[in-house]
Design a protein around this motif. Structure first.
Motif, short mmCIF file in Angstrom:
data_model
loop_
_atom_site.label_atom_id
_atom_site.label_comp_id
_atom_site.label_asym_id
_atom_site.label_seq_id
_atom_site.Cartn_x
_atom_site.Cartn_y
_atom_site.Cartn_z
N ARG A 80 -3.48 4.46 5.44
CA ARG A 80 -4.36 5.02 4.41
C ARG A 80 -4.85 6.42 4.76
O ARG A 80 -4.77 7.35 3.96
N GLU A 81 -5.36 6.59 5.97
CA GLU A 81 -5.92 7.87 6.36
C GLU A 81 -4.87 8.98 6.30
O GLU A 81 -5.13 10.07 5.79
N ARG A 82 -3.70 8.70 6.78
CA ARG A 82 -2.61 9.68 6.77
C ARG A 82 -2.16 9.99 5.34
O ARG A 82 -1.85 11.12 4.99
N HIS A 83 -2.15 9.00 4.49
CA HIS A 83 -1.66 9.15 3.12
C HIS A 83 -2.67 9.87 2.23
O HIS A 83 -2.32 10.62 1.32
N ASP A 84 -3.97 9.64 2.44
CA ASP A 84 -5.01 10.17 1.56
C ASP A 84 -5.37 11.63 1.84
O ASP A 84 -6.24 12.18 1.19
N LYS A 85 -4.71 12.27 2.80
CA LYS A 85 -5.04 13.66 3.12
C LYS A 85 -4.64 14.60 2.03
O LYS A 85 -3.79 14.47 1.28
#
Length: 85
Positions: A80-85
């Protein structure tokens, strides 16, 4: 020779608008013109492969849906963190 729709049957062969399907003792041989749409052909091959892989499965659709949900949740928890950037 036997015609079925747009297919013609000749002694173990079906001919579909340039595509030939031959049935031998233990296999089907499909010949497709080189100029065919390779992306569409790959989709068809993927579908046939999927059918082969799942043919003997005893999983219900509910089992498949539950597994899919768990996999998606795990992926999102990890990425999630990597994708939501």
């Amino acid at each position: 020779m036997l015609a079925i729709g747009k297919a013609t049957f000749r002694s173990g062969f079906f001919v579909f608008l340039g595509m030939t399907v031959e049935r031998n003792d233990n296999e089907l041989v499909i010949r497709i013109p080189v100029e065919s749409d390779t992306k569409r052909l790959q989709e068809i091959l993927d579908l046939i492969r999927y059918a082969e892989l799942t043919a003997k499965s005893e999983a219900s659709q509910d089992d498949v849906d539950e597994l899919s949900s768990r996999i998606n949740k795990d992926w999102w928890d990890t990425n999630r963190e990597r994708h939501d950037k």
